[in-house]
Write a protein that holds these residues in place. Structure first.
Motif, PDB file in Angstrom:
ATOM      1  N   LEU A 286       0.829  -1.200   0.000  1.00  0.00           N
ATOM      2  CA  LEU A 286       0.000   0.000   0.000  1.00  0.00           C
ATOM      3  C   LEU A 286       0.867   1.256   0.000  1.00  0.00           C
ATOM      4  O   LEU A 286       0.615   2.210  -0.745  1.00  0.00           O
ATOM      5  CB  LEU A 286      -0.920  -0.018   1.215  1.00  0.00           C
ATOM      6  N   HIS A 287       1.889   1.257   0.831  1.00  0.00           N
ATOM      7  CA  HIS A 287       2.685   2.472   1.021  1.00  0.00           C
ATOM      8  C   HIS A 287       3.551   2.811  -0.190  1.00  0.00           C
ATOM      9  O   HIS A 287       3.728   3.994  -0.509  1.00  0.00           O
ATOM     10  CB  HIS A 287       3.574   2.316   2.263  1.00  0.00           C
ATOM     11  N   GLY A 288       4.092   1.790  -0.887  1.00  0.00           N
ATOM     12  CA  GLY A 288       4.982   2.067  -2.010  1.00  0.00           C
ATOM     13  C   GLY A 288       4.306   2.811  -3.150  1.00  0.00           C
ATOM     14  O   GLY A 288       4.718   3.930  -3.502  1.00  0.00           O
ATOM     15  N   PRO A 289       3.261   2.246  -3.751  1.00  0.00           N
ATOM     16  CA  PRO A 289       2.597   2.963  -4.839  1.00  0.00           C
ATOM     17  C   PRO A 289       1.879   4.214  -4.357  1.00  0.00           C
ATOM     18  O   PRO A 289       1.699   5.161  -5.124  1.00  0.00           O
ATOM     19  CB  PRO A 289       1.618   1.936  -5.406  1.00  0.00           C
ATOM     20  N   GLY A 290       1.460   4.224  -3.079  1.00  0.00           N
ATOM     21  CA  GLY A 290       0.843   5.432  -2.539  1.00  0.00           C
ATOM     22  C   GLY A 290       1.826   6.588  -2.523  1.00  0.00           C
ATOM     23  O   GLY A 290       1.501   7.719  -2.910  1.00  0.00           O
ATOM     24  N   GLU A 291       3.053   6.308  -2.064  1.00  0.00           N
ATOM     25  CA  GLU A 291       4.104   7.330  -2.059  1.00  0.00           C
ATOM     26  C   GLU A 291       4.445   7.762  -3.479  1.00  0.00           C
ATOM     27  O   GLU A 291       4.590   8.963  -3.771  1.00  0.00           O
ATOM     28  CB  GLU A 291       5.343   6.783  -1.358  1.00  0.00           C
ATOM     29  N   ALA A 292       4.573   6.781  -4.371  1.00  0.00           N
ATOM     30  CA  ALA A 292       4.860   7.119  -5.767  1.00  0.00           C
ATOM     31  C   ALA A 292       3.753   7.991  -6.349  1.00  0.00           C
ATOM     32  O   ALA A 292       4.018   8.995  -7.027  1.00  0.00           O
ATOM     33  CB  ALA A 292       5.019   5.839  -6.589  1.00  0.00           C
ATOM     34  N   SER A 293       2.504   7.630  -6.067  1.00  0.00           N
ATOM     35  CA  SER A 293       1.375   8.393  -6.579  1.00  0.00           C
ATOM     36  C   SER A 293       1.364   9.813  -6.046  1.00  0.00           C
ATOM     37  O   SER A 293       1.055  10.764  -6.776  1.00  0.00           O
ATOM     38  CB  SER A 293       0.066   7.681  -6.217  1.00  0.00           C
ATOM     39  N   ALA A 294       1.684   9.977  -4.761  1.00  0.00           N
ATOM     40  CA  ALA A 294       1.716  11.320  -4.172  1.00  0.00           C
ATOM     41  C   ALA A 294       2.715  12.207  -4.903  1.00  0.00           C
ATOM     42  O   ALA A 294       2.447  13.388  -5.181  1.00  0.00           O
ATOM     43  CB  ALA A 294       2.053  11.233  -2.685  1.00  0.00           C
ATOM     44  N   HIS A 295       3.878  11.650  -5.230  1.00  0.00           N
ATOM     45  CA  HIS A 295       4.880  12.428  -5.959  1.00  0.00           C
ATOM     46  C   HIS A 295       4.465  12.662  -7.411  1.00  0.00           C
ATOM     47  O   HIS A 295       4.636  13.773  -7.938  1.00  0.00           O
ATOM     48  CB  HIS A 295       6.235  11.717  -5.900  1.00  0.00           C
ATOM     49  N   LEU A 296       3.934  11.639  -8.055  1.00  0.00           N
ATOM     50  CA  LEU A 296       3.496  11.801  -9.440  1.00  0.00           C
ATOM     51  C   LEU A 296       2.419  12.865  -9.563  1.00  0.00           C
ATOM     52  O   LEU A 296       2.453  13.708 -10.474  1.00  0.00           O
ATOM     53  CB  LEU A 296       2.979  10.462  -9.962  1.00  0.00           C
ATOM     54  N   GLU A 297       1.464  12.837  -8.632  1.00  0.00           N
ATOM     55  CA  GLU A 297       0.377  13.827  -8.655  1.00  0.00           C
ATOM     56  C   GLU A 297       0.930  15.236  -8.445  1.00  0.00           C
ATOM     57  O   GLU A 297       0.557  16.183  -9.143  1.00  0.00           O
ATOM     58  CB  GLU A 297      -0.648  13.459  -7.570  1.00  0.00           C
ATOM     59  N   HIS A 298       1.850  15.374  -7.481  1.00  0.00           N
ATOM     60  CA  HIS A 298       2.414  16.688  -7.187  1.00  0.00           C
ATOM     61  C   HIS A 298       3.236  17.204  -8.364  1.00  0.00           C
ATOM     62  O   HIS A 298       3.126  18.387  -8.758  1.00  0.00           O
ATOM     63  CB  HIS A 298       3.287  16.598  -5.932  1.00  0.00           C
ATOM     64  N   LEU A 299       4.044  16.339  -8.951  1.00  0.00           N
ATOM     65  CA  LEU A 299       4.884  16.757 -10.078  1.00  0.00           C
ATOM     66  C   LEU A 299       4.055  17.069 -11.314  1.00  0.00           C
ATOM     67  O   LEU A 299       4.454  17.899 -12.143  1.00  0.00           O
ATOM     68  CB  LEU A 299       5.912  15.658 -10.373  1.00  0.00           C
ATOM     69  N   THR A 300       2.897  16.437 -11.439  1.00  0.00           N
ATOM     70  CA  THR A 300       1.998  16.761 -12.547  1.00  0.00           C
ATOM     71  C   THR A 300       1.408  18.151 -12.349  1.00  0.00           C
ATOM     72  O   THR A 300       1.350  18.963 -13.293  1.00  0.00           O
ATOM     73  CB  THR A 300       0.885  15.710 -12.664  1.00  0.00           C
ATOM     74  N   ARG A 301       0.975  18.441 -11.141  1.00  0.00           N
ATOM     75  CA  ARG A 301       0.377  19.752 -10.884  1.00  0.00           C
ATOM     76  C   ARG A 301       1.392  20.877 -11.020  1.00  0.00           C
ATOM     77  O   ARG A 301       1.035  21.996 -11.399  1.00  0.00           O
ATOM     78  CB  ARG A 301      -0.256  19.794  -9.493  1.00  0.00           C
ATOM     79  N   THR A 302       2.659  20.601 -10.721  1.00  0.00           N
ATOM     80  CA  THR A 302       3.683  21.642 -10.822  1.00  0.00           C
ATOM     81  C   THR A 302       4.333  21.705 -12.195  1.00  0.00           C
ATOM     82  O   THR A 302       5.259  22.495 -12.403  1.00  0.00           O
ATOM     83  CB  THR A 302       4.760  21.427  -9.740  1.00  0.00           C
ATOM     84  N   GLY A 303       3.858  20.870 -13.125  1.00  0.00           N
ATOM     85  CA  GLY A 303       4.266  21.003 -14.522  1.00  0.00           C
ATOM     86  C   GLY A 303       5.434  20.159 -14.972  1.00  0.00           C
ATOM     87  O   GLY A 303       5.831  20.232 -16.145  1.00  0.00           O
ATOM     88  N   ALA A 304       5.999  19.335 -14.077  1.00  0.00           N
ATOM     89  CA  ALA A 304       7.139  18.516 -14.476  1.00  0.00           C
ATOM     90  C   ALA A 304       6.698  17.257 -15.216  1.00  0.00           C
ATOM     91  O   ALA A 304       7.485  16.676 -15.969  1.00  0.00           O
ATOM     92  CB  ALA A 304       7.966  18.129 -13.251  1.00  0.00           C
ATOM     93  N   LEU A 305       5.461  16.831 -14.999  1.00  0.00           N
ATOM     94  CA  LEU A 305       4.938  15.633 -15.638  1.00  0.00           C
ATOM     95  C   LEU A 305       3.641  15.948 -16.366  1.00  0.00           C
ATOM     96  O   LEU A 305       2.969  16.942 -16.064  1.00  0.00           O
ATOM     97  CB  LEU A 305       4.667  14.540 -14.596  1.00  0.00           C
ATOM     98  N   GLU A 306       3.297  15.073 -17.292  1.00  0.00           N
ATOM     99  CA  GLU A 306       1.987  15.088 -17.935  1.00  0.00           C
ATOM    100  C   GLU A 306       1.352  13.725 -17.725  1.00  0.00           C
ATOM    101  O   GLU A 306       2.055  12.708 -17.658  1.00  0.00           O
ATOM    102  CB  GLU A 306       2.123  15.381 -19.430  1.00  0.00           C
ATOM    103  N   ARG A 307       0.035  13.703 -17.609  1.00  0.00           N
ATOM    104  CA  ARG A 307      -0.653  12.436 -17.393  1.00  0.00           C
ATOM    105  C   ARG A 307      -1.665  12.201 -18.501  1.00  0.00           C
ATOM    106  O   ARG A 307      -2.486  13.061 -18.810  1.00  0.00           O
ATOM    107  CB  ARG A 307      -1.360  12.434 -16.045  1.00  0.00           C
ATOM    108  N   GLY A 308      -1.577  11.028 -19.104  1.00  0.00           N
ATOM    109  CA  GLY A 308      -2.538  10.633 -20.120  1.00  0.00           C
ATOM    110  C   GLY A 308      -3.126   9.280 -19.795  1.00  0.00           C
ATOM    111  O   GLY A 308      -2.911   8.724 -18.717  1.00  0.00           O
ATOM    112  N   ASP A 309      -3.855   8.722 -20.738  1.00  0.00           N
ATOM    113  CA  ASP A 309      -4.494   7.423 -20.521  1.00  0.00           C
ATOM    114  C   ASP A 309      -3.477   6.313 -20.248  1.00  0.00           C
ATOM    115  O   ASP A 309      -3.769   5.363 -19.518  1.00  0.00           O
ATOM    116  CB  ASP A 309      -5.354   7.049 -21.734  1.00  0.00           C
ATOM    117  N   ALA A 310      -2.286   6.429 -20.813  1.00  0.00           N
ATOM    118  CA  ALA A 310      -1.265   5.388 -20.651  1.00  0.00           C
ATOM    119  C   ALA A 310      -0.431   5.574 -19.400  1.00  0.00           C
ATOM    120  O   ALA A 310       0.389   4.707 -19.071  1.00  0.00           O
ATOM    121  CB  ALA A 310      -0.354   5.362 -21.876  1.00  0.00           C
ATOM    122  N   GLY A 311      -0.609   6.698 -18.704  1.00  0.00           N
ATOM    123  CA  GLY A 311       0.150   6.930 -17.486  1.00  0.00           C
ATOM    124  C   GLY A 311       0.868   8.272 -17.512  1.00  0.00           C
ATOM    125  O   GLY A 311       0.496   9.193 -18.251  1.00  0.00           O
TER     126      GLY A 311
END
Length: 332
Positions: A286-311
Motif C-alpha cells: 500500500l505504502h509504495g505505490p501510494g508514495e509514488a502516486s503522491a509524488h506523481l500527482e504533485h509533479l503533474t500539478r507543478t508542470g514537471a509531468l503530464e498524465r494521459g491514458d497510458a500513465g
C-alpha cells in the motif's frame, strides 16, 4: 512527563506513548490493541502508580491502530475523554460508514495505480488479518479538537496547569495533529527520527498529500521548538533540522521519480513504485505505490509531468533539466 516505549509487532515497531501525571493523568497516543502491547502499557503505567482506570484524558495524534488502538479499552475503564481531529475522529470511533468509504477509496486507487491482482490479494489479506486481530480495539467516544485549540488539564507535577496546543498537521493522515507544550512538540508520525513518514498510502483520503505534508514540515521547521517527541523511537533534539532533512529527502525522491520516467514509455504509479522500491510485501504494498502516486500527482500539478491514458510521462524539457541537476534533487 514520562515517555513509555511500546513494542509493535504489527507495523514498524517501537511506539511511544506519553504520560502526564499529576492532578490529571493524560496520555498522548496509546499503542496498538494487541495483548503484548496492552501488557507493556499496563506495566509501565503501574510503575508510575497509574492504572487504566486513573486516566482522565487521551489525545490521539491520528487514527492509525498503533497510535489509537487501546484508547477505547482505556476509556471503557476510566471514562477518559478522548480527543482527536474531526477528520480522523470517525475512523477512531469505529464508524462503519467511514471505514467503508476508506476501503472503497483504497480499492479504486489500487485499480488507478495499476496494482497487479496478486499484490492486491496479498495486501487485502494482510489488512483482513490485522482487522480480525482487533488491532484497532474497541470503539471510542471521540471529542473533536480543532487546529489552534488549547487543551487544559489541571495542575501537573510541576504545579503548573498542563496545556497542549493542537496543531493540525495533515499529510500522513487527513486528521493528523501535533501537540505543542511549552517549547516542545509531540509529533506523532509527522516527524520521526529514523523513517520518513509515508504519504499517499498511509491515508488515501488525503487530497494533495505531498503538498499538505510539505506544509506540515514547514510548520515544524519554523516553530522554533527545542525538542520533538515523536510517535516512534527516541526524541529529536533539533526538530527544525530533521524537518528540513525530510523535505530534502522528498526532493531526492522527486528526482528519482522523474529519473524513473526518463527515456521510457508512460508509466502508472505501480510501475514507478517498482522502479523506486522493488518488491514489496504486507503494508508496504500500500505504502509504495501510494508514495509514488503522491509524488506523481504533485509533479503533474507543478508542470514537471503530464498524465494521459497510458500513465505519466515527462513534460517537454524536463529530461534535459534532470541531466543538468548535479545535486540529485528536484525542487518542490
Amino acid at each position: 512527563m514520562h515517555r513509555i516505549s511500546l513494542g509493535n509487532t504489527v507495523f514498524e515497531g517501537a511506539n511511544s506513548t506519553y504520560c502526564f501525571d499529576g492532578e490529571s493523568t493524560v496520555l498522548i497516543d496509546t499503542g496498538v490493541a494487541i495483548d503484548e502491547t496492552r501488557a507493556e502499557l499496563e506495566s509501565e503505567l503501574a510503575a508510575l502508580g497509574v492504572e487504566f482506570a486513573d486516566v482522565d484524558a487521551i489525545v490521539l495524534t491520528h487514527y492509525h491502530a498503533d497510535h489509537s488502538g487501546l484508547a477505547g479499552e482505556i476509556q471503557a475503564e476510566s471514562d477518559a475523554t478522548v480527543y482527536a481531529h474531526p477528520a480522523d475522529a470517525p475512523l477512531i470511533a469505529g464508524d462503519a460508514g467511514a471505514w467503508e468509504d476508506l476501503e472503497a477509496t483504497q480499492r479504486r486507487l489500487f485499480e488507478e495505480w495499476g496494482m497487479p491482482e496478486p499484490a492486491r490479494e496479498e495486501l487485502l489479506g494482510f489488512l483482513r488479518m490485522s482487522e480480525s486481530e482487533g488491532i484497532y480495539g474497541e470503539p471510542v467516544d471521540v471529542t473533536p479538537v480543532e487546529d489552534g485549540e488549547t487543551l487544559s488539564f489541571g495542575v501537573g507535577t510541576d504545579e503548573r496547569e498542563l496545556e497542549l496546543e493542537v496543531c493540525h498537521t495533515p499529510g500522513h493522515t487527513a486528521g493528523h495533529i501535533c501537540l505543542v507544550h511549552d517549547e516542545e512538540i509531540f509529533t506523532g508520525d509527522a516527524l520521526l527520527p529514523e523513517y520518513t513518514p509515508n504519504v499517499g498510502g498511509a491515508d488515501v483520503r488525503v487530497d494533495r498529500p505531498l503538498e499538505q505534508y510539505l506544509r506540515t514540515l514547514e510548520i515544524i521547521a519554523d516553530g522554533g521548538f527545542d525538542r520533538a517527541w515523536p510517535g516512534h523511537r527516541e526524541p529529536i533534539d533539533d526538530p527544525a533540522q530533521r524537518a528540513r532533512r525530510i523535505r530534502d529527502h522528498h526532493e531526492e525522491r522527486a528526482f528519482r521519480v522523474l529519473s524513473a520516467l526518463e527515456s521510457s514509455e508512460p508509466a502508472d504509479a505501480w510501475t514507478v513504485s517498482d522502479r523506486l522500491f522493488g518488491d514489496l510485501s504486507t503494508i508496504h504494498i500500500l505504502h509504495g505505490p501510494g508514495e509514488a502516486s503522491a509524488h506523481l500527482e504533485h509533479l503533474t500539478r507543478t508542470g514537471a509531468l503530464e498524465r494521459g491514458d497510458a500513465g505519466y510521462r515527462l513534460a517537454d524539457g524536463v529530461e534535459e533539466r534532470i541531466r543538468e541537476r548535479e545535486d540529485g534533487r528536484w525542487p518542490l
